[in-house]
Motif scaffolding. Sequence first.
Motif, PDB file in Angstrom:
ATOM      1  N   GLN A   1       0.845  -1.185   0.000  1.00 12.58           N
ATOM      2  CA  GLN A   1       0.000   0.000   0.000  1.00 12.58           C
ATOM      3  C   GLN A   1       0.888   1.246   0.000  1.00 12.58           C
ATOM      4  O   GLN A   1       1.580   1.522   0.971  1.00 12.58           O
ATOM      5  CB  GLN A   1      -0.906   0.001   1.240  1.00 12.58           C
ATOM      6  N   LEU A   2       0.865   1.995  -1.109  1.00 10.70           N
ATOM      7  CA  LEU A   2       1.608   3.253  -1.212  1.00 10.70           C
ATOM      8  C   LEU A   2       0.606   4.399  -1.206  1.00 10.70           C
ATOM      9  O   LEU A   2      -0.461   4.299  -1.808  1.00 10.70           O
ATOM     10  CB  LEU A   2       2.425   3.299  -2.507  1.00 10.70           C
ATOM     11  N   GLU A   3       0.974   5.478  -0.518  1.00 12.44           N
ATOM     12  CA  GLU A   3       0.085   6.638  -0.441  1.00 12.44           C
ATOM     13  C   GLU A   3       0.903   7.902  -0.597  1.00 12.44           C
ATOM     14  O   GLU A   3       1.946   8.065   0.038  1.00 12.44           O
ATOM     15  CB  GLU A   3      -0.647   6.650   0.900  1.00 12.44           C
ATOM     16  N   ILE A   4       0.438   8.796  -1.464  1.00 16.78           N
ATOM     17  CA  ILE A   4       1.036  10.124  -1.594  1.00 16.78           C
ATOM     18  C   ILE A   4       0.059  11.084  -0.939  1.00 16.78           C
ATOM     19  O   ILE A   4      -1.074  11.244  -1.390  1.00 16.78           O
ATOM     20  CB  ILE A   4       1.292  10.497  -3.065  1.00 16.78           C
ATOM     21  N   THR A   5       0.502  11.695   0.149  1.00 18.79           N
ATOM     22  CA  THR A   5      -0.369  12.558   0.953  1.00 18.79           C
ATOM     23  C   THR A   5      -0.559  13.918   0.281  1.00 18.79           C
ATOM     24  O   THR A   5       0.165  14.260  -0.653  1.00 18.79           O
ATOM     25  CB  THR A   5       0.232  12.754   2.359  1.00 18.79           C
ATOM     26  N   PRO A   6      -1.518  14.722   0.753  1.00 12.32           N
ATOM     27  CA  PRO A   6      -1.699  16.059   0.178  1.00 12.32           C
ATOM     28  C   PRO A   6      -0.449  16.931   0.279  1.00 12.32           C
ATOM     29  O   PRO A   6      -0.243  17.822  -0.537  1.00 12.32           O
ATOM     30  CB  PRO A   6      -2.844  16.649   1.011  1.00 12.32           C
ATOM     31  N   SER A   7       0.418  16.649   1.258  1.00  9.02           N
ATOM     32  CA  SER A   7       1.659  17.420   1.384  1.00  9.02           C
ATOM     33  C   SER A   7       2.798  16.780   0.586  1.00  9.02           C
ATOM     34  O   SER A   7       3.961  17.105   0.800  1.00  9.02           O
ATOM     35  CB  SER A   7       2.049  17.549   2.856  1.00  9.02           C
ATOM     36  N   SER A   8       2.464  15.845  -0.315  1.00  6.97           N
ATOM     37  CA  SER A   8       3.412  15.176  -1.222  1.00  6.97           C
ATOM     38  C   SER A   8       4.428  14.306  -0.499  1.00  6.97           C
ATOM     39  O   SER A   8       5.546  14.138  -0.968  1.00  6.97           O
ATOM     40  CB  SER A   8       4.119  16.193  -2.124  1.00  6.97           C
ATOM     41  N   ARG A   9       4.047  13.745   0.638  1.00  6.16           N
ATOM     42  CA  ARG A   9       4.897  12.761   1.321  1.00  6.16           C
ATOM     43  C   ARG A   9       4.488  11.382   0.872  1.00  6.16           C
ATOM     44  O   ARG A   9       3.327  11.124   0.588  1.00  6.16           O
ATOM     45  CB  ARG A   9       4.734  12.881   2.837  1.00  6.16           C
ATOM     46  N   LEU A  10       5.449  10.469   0.823  1.00  5.52           N
ATOM     47  CA  LEU A  10       5.185   9.103   0.417  1.00  5.52           C
ATOM     48  C   LEU A  10       5.122   8.210   1.642  1.00  5.52           C
ATOM     49  O   LEU A  10       6.024   8.224   2.481  1.00  5.52           O
ATOM     50  CB  LEU A  10       6.280   8.605  -0.534  1.00  5.52           C
ATOM     51  N   LEU A  11       4.042   7.452   1.744  1.00  8.56           N
ATOM     52  CA  LEU A  11       3.877   6.483   2.817  1.00  8.56           C
ATOM     53  C   LEU A  11       3.784   5.093   2.192  1.00  8.56           C
ATOM     54  O   LEU A  11       3.067   4.893   1.211  1.00  8.56           O
ATOM     55  CB  LEU A  11       2.600   6.757   3.617  1.00  8.56           C
ATOM     56  N   ALA A  12       4.537   4.145   2.753  1.00  4.08           N
ATOM     57  CA  ALA A  12       4.465   2.753   2.310  1.00  4.08           C
ATOM     58  C   ALA A  12       4.002   1.927   3.495  1.00  4.08           C
ATOM     59  O   ALA A  12       4.675   1.870   4.522  1.00  4.08           O
ATOM     60  CB  ALA A  12       5.823   2.279   1.812  1.00  4.08           C
ATOM     61  N   ASP A  13       2.845   1.313   3.350  1.00  5.24           N
ATOM     62  CA  ASP A  13       2.212   0.554   4.436  1.00  5.24           C
ATOM     63  C   ASP A  13       2.120   1.388   5.712  1.00  5.24           C
ATOM     64  O   ASP A  13       2.357   0.909   6.820  1.00  5.24           O
ATOM     65  CB  ASP A  13       2.960  -0.761   4.695  1.00  5.24           C
ATOM     66  N   GLY A  14       1.808   2.679   5.542  1.00  8.82           N
ATOM     67  CA  GLY A  14       1.569   3.556   6.680  1.00  8.82           C
ATOM     68  C   GLY A  14       2.792   4.260   7.241  1.00  8.82           C
ATOM     69  O   GLY A  14       2.657   5.134   8.081  1.00  8.82           O
ATOM     70  N   GLU A  15       3.994   3.911   6.805  1.00  6.97           N
ATOM     71  CA  GLU A  15       5.189   4.579   7.333  1.00  6.97           C
ATOM     72  C   GLU A  15       5.856   5.420   6.242  1.00  6.97           C
ATOM     73  O   GLU A  15       5.842   5.054   5.070  1.00  6.97           O
ATOM     74  CB  GLU A  15       6.181   3.557   7.904  1.00  6.97           C
ATOM     75  N   ALA A  16       6.426   6.554   6.661  1.00  6.33           N
ATOM     76  CA  ALA A  16       7.055   7.475   5.715  1.00  6.33           C
ATOM     77  C   ALA A  16       8.285   6.827   5.079  1.00  6.33           C
ATOM     78  O   ALA A  16       9.084   6.179   5.757  1.00  6.33           O
ATOM     79  CB  ALA A  16       7.454   8.761   6.426  1.00  6.33           C
ATOM     80  N   VAL A  17       8.405   7.013   3.761  1.00  2.41           N
ATOM     81  CA  VAL A  17       9.511   6.431   3.000  1.00  2.41           C
ATOM     82  C   VAL A  17      10.047   7.501   2.063  1.00  2.41           C
ATOM     83  O   VAL A  17       9.286   8.248   1.453  1.00  2.41           O
ATOM     84  CB  VAL A  17       9.028   5.210   2.176  1.00  2.41           C
ATOM     85  N   ASP A  18      11.360   7.549   1.924  1.00  2.42           N
ATOM     86  CA  ASP A  18      11.988   8.427   0.954  1.00  2.42           C
ATOM     87  C   ASP A  18      11.804   7.808  -0.435  1.00  2.42           C
ATOM     88  O   ASP A  18      11.919   6.589  -0.602  1.00  2.42           O
ATOM     89  CB  ASP A  18      13.480   8.578   1.288  1.00  2.42           C
ATOM     90  N   ILE A  19      11.542   8.626  -1.426  1.00  3.34           N
ATOM     91  CA  ILE A  19      11.306   8.112  -2.776  1.00  3.34           C
ATOM     92  C   ILE A  19      12.529   7.357  -3.295  1.00  3.34           C
ATOM     93  O   ILE A  19      12.399   6.374  -4.013  1.00  3.34           O
ATOM     94  CB  ILE A  19      10.912   9.257  -3.731  1.00  3.34           C
ATOM     95  N   GLY A  20      13.723   7.765  -2.888  1.00  3.55           N
ATOM     96  CA  GLY A  20      14.946   7.077  -3.311  1.00  3.55           C
ATOM     97  C   GLY A  20      15.044   5.657  -2.780  1.00  3.55           C
ATOM     98  O   GLY A  20      15.767   4.824  -3.330  1.00  3.55           O
ATOM     99  N   LYS A  21      14.312   5.345  -1.713  1.00  2.47           N
ATOM    100  CA  LYS A  21      14.348   3.998  -1.127  1.00  2.47           C
ATOM    101  C   LYS A  21      13.146   3.158  -1.550  1.00  2.47           C
ATOM    102  O   LYS A  21      12.979   2.032  -1.065  1.00  2.47           O
ATOM    103  CB  LYS A  21      14.407   4.096   0.395  1.00  2.47           C
TER     104      LYS A  21
END
Length: 178
Positions: free
Chosen positions: A66-86
């Motif tokens: 489950q990947l989510e891009i929040t309204p503030s353009s943060r990436l969450l993978a399975d609910g935890e913040a992830v850097d796009i490079g990772k």
Amino acid sequence: MILHRNRRTVPQLNTTSTADISFILLVFFLVMTSMDVDKGLQRMLPPVDDDATEQVADVPKSNVLQLEITPSSRLLADGEAVDIGKLRPRVLAFLGGESTARDRMIMLDVARTASYDTYFNVQNEIVAAYRILRDRYAKKAYGKAYALCTPEQREAVRSVYPQRVTETTTAGQEGGGR
């Protein structure tokens, strides 16, 4: 005594070279101007079905990333913040081997107010991970890179590593504060 007035003529500008100079300037600006190339996602959309039936896939939660891009353009993978490079190594690890890749699915939930640049980079990382997996399998199975395979070989590789990505868009917060 009669006075003769000499008629004075207004001197004329020589404009014969004006067209040449204009043409040279036009060519100069055309040559020196750089054209920006738009970024885009190369995707093959499914063909239009005359039947308006949807396929419902029953996928266990353990087989969904489950990947989510929040309204503030943060990436969450399975609910935890992830850097796009990772994200690429995470997708590679999630898809795993040849036996599990067919059963895995990536769900991407994008807020409407998220930046397109973040969305583009996430999509790019997902596609790059699939490209790596398909290339590895093609080298192992056929002894050559995926790009050099025949259409039949490519189809066989895609059947082992199908790109199963679903995408939803959420309204996010009202007002669209960017």
